[in-house]
Design a protein around this motif. Structure first.
Motif, PDB file in Angstrom:
ATOM      1  N   GLU A 114       1.041  -1.123   0.496  1.00  0.00           N
ATOM      2  CA  GLU A 114      -0.012   0.209  -0.259  1.00  0.00           C
ATOM      3  C   GLU A 114       0.596   1.312  -0.592  1.00  0.00           C
ATOM      4  O   GLU A 114       0.674   2.226  -0.397  1.00  0.00           O
ATOM      5  CB  GLU A 114      -0.865  -0.086   1.323  1.00  0.00           C
TER       6      GLU A 114
ATOM      7  N   LYS B 246      -6.167  -0.390 -10.968  1.00  0.00           N
ATOM      8  CA  LYS B 246      -5.710  -1.811  -9.893  1.00  0.00           C
ATOM      9  C   LYS B 246      -4.424  -0.579  -8.643  1.00  0.00           C
ATOM     10  O   LYS B 246      -4.641  -1.008  -7.565  1.00  0.00           O
ATOM     11  CB  LYS B 246      -5.108  -2.668 -10.985  1.00  0.00           C
TER      12      LYS B 246
ATOM     13  N   ASP C 126      -6.900   0.267  -6.216  1.00  0.00           N
ATOM     14  CA  ASP C 126      -7.162  -0.728  -4.817  1.00  0.00           C
ATOM     15  C   ASP C 126      -5.796  -0.952  -4.969  1.00  0.00           C
ATOM     16  O   ASP C 126      -6.662  -1.098  -3.197  1.00  0.00           O
ATOM     17  CB  ASP C 126      -7.817  -1.644  -6.066  1.00  0.00           C
TER      18      ASP C 126
ATOM     19  N   LYS D 283      -6.010   0.972  -1.177  1.00  0.00           N
ATOM     20  CA  LYS D 283      -7.239   0.220  -0.617  1.00  0.00           C
ATOM     21  C   LYS D 283      -7.488  -1.192   0.397  1.00  0.00           C
ATOM     22  O   LYS D 283      -8.115  -0.924   0.907  1.00  0.00           O
ATOM     23  CB  LYS D 283      -8.717   0.421  -1.507  1.00  0.00           C
ATOM     24  N   GLY D 284      -6.043  -1.673  -0.103  1.00  0.00           N
ATOM     25  CA  GLY D 284      -5.816  -3.284   0.691  1.00  0.00           C
ATOM     26  C   GLY D 284      -6.718  -3.938   0.331  1.00  0.00           C
ATOM     27  O   GLY D 284      -7.560  -4.843  -0.022  1.00  0.00           O
ATOM     28  N   HIS D 285      -7.364  -3.580  -1.007  1.00  0.00           N
ATOM     29  CA  HIS D 285      -8.377  -4.423  -1.546  1.00  0.00           C
ATOM     30  C   HIS D 285      -8.037  -5.288  -2.859  1.00  0.00           C
ATOM     31  O   HIS D 285      -8.546  -6.412  -3.402  1.00  0.00           O
ATOM     32  CB  HIS D 285      -9.614  -3.695  -2.125  1.00  0.00           C
ATOM     33  N   SER D 286      -6.325  -5.002  -3.005  1.00  0.00           N
ATOM     34  CA  SER D 286      -6.195  -6.434  -4.808  1.00  0.00           C
ATOM     35  C   SER D 286      -4.711  -6.551  -4.182  1.00  0.00           C
ATOM     36  O   SER D 286      -3.892  -6.055  -4.374  1.00  0.00           O
ATOM     37  CB  SER D 286      -6.294  -5.609  -5.729  1.00  0.00           C
TER      38      SER D 286
END
Length: 225
Positions: free
Chosen positions: A135, A205, A208, A211-214
């Motif tokens: 991140e 991407k 993402d 945001k820690g989503h990917s």
């Protein structure tokens, strides 16, 4: 400050200086009576921590101000070094403060510059305290892209004027970690890196990741050159 804001300081400029790559603008303890507006090039500011380690505080791009601590302090607390051949406008702090006392617009711009510095320090604390290594790197790349774009440069393709070691120091990561994450991002099709030339291929991407989503793949599909 924006590039257009720098032009408002032109009447206060006393001289211009040019630095070659690797030259030092000022060191901790030097008299702080001047601020510098970056006209071209990149300046790195760094300081020695209580534990004796060197920490990169910030990277200053064209249109940005270096040495704002001179407005409030008698001496500099950081070291400022040119990461490439750099030209700067020299503005005496006393003249700046005197002019700001008379011109509301200049005073507002000065306060805006201080506010930006404060926000950067706050954001940096969040990056170091709460974000994962992936991140942090993604946030750094997108932040650099946004700053370059705001100054009229390409947002998705640019040169990294700083080394991987500089980036790691700034983000609280080891050099090897930064290189490994760049490789994993490249393998995931988010970026392309050739030496210091970085191209953003998939901004969504990257966002993402911030945001820690990917989560990134653990092994890179391609190696950095």
């Amino acid at each position: 400050m924006k590039q257009t804001d720098i032009t408002r300081l032109v009447p206060l400029v006393r001289r211009r200086v040019r630095l070659l790559k690797g030259d030092t603008l000022y060191r901790p303890g030097d008299d702080a009576h001047t601020i510098y507006a970056v006209r071209a090039g990149t300046i790195r500011t760094s300081m020695c921590t209580a534990g004796g380690r060197n920490h990169v505080v910030a990277f200053h791009l064209p249109g940005e101000i270096v040495g704002l601590d001179s407005v409030a302090h008698a001496t500099h607390t950081c070291e400022a070094t040119a990461l490439e051949d750099t030209s700067l406008c020299v503005i005496p702090s006393a003249a700046l403060k005197a002019q700001a006392a008379q011109l509301t617009s200049l005073r507002d711009r000065l306060l805006e510059a201080f506010s930006l510095e404060a926000r950067r320090e706050r954001d940096q604390a969040i990056v170091l305290g709460q974000m994962t290594a992936e991140e942090r790197v993604a946030t750094f790349v997108l932040g650099l892209s946004a700053r370059l774009s705001a100054r009229g440069f390409a947002a998705s393709e640019f040169l990294l004027r700083m080394t991987r070691e500089d980036i790691g120091s700034h983000l609280g990561l080891k050099l090897e970690t930064v290189s490994r994450i760049f490789s994993r991002m490249a393998g995931a099709g988010m970026i392309r890196v050739r030496s210091r030339h970085l191209t953003i291929l998939d901004r969504v991407k990257l966002e993402d990741v911030t945001k820690g989503h990917s989560p990134l793949p653990q092994r890179a599909a391609v190696a950095l050159l």
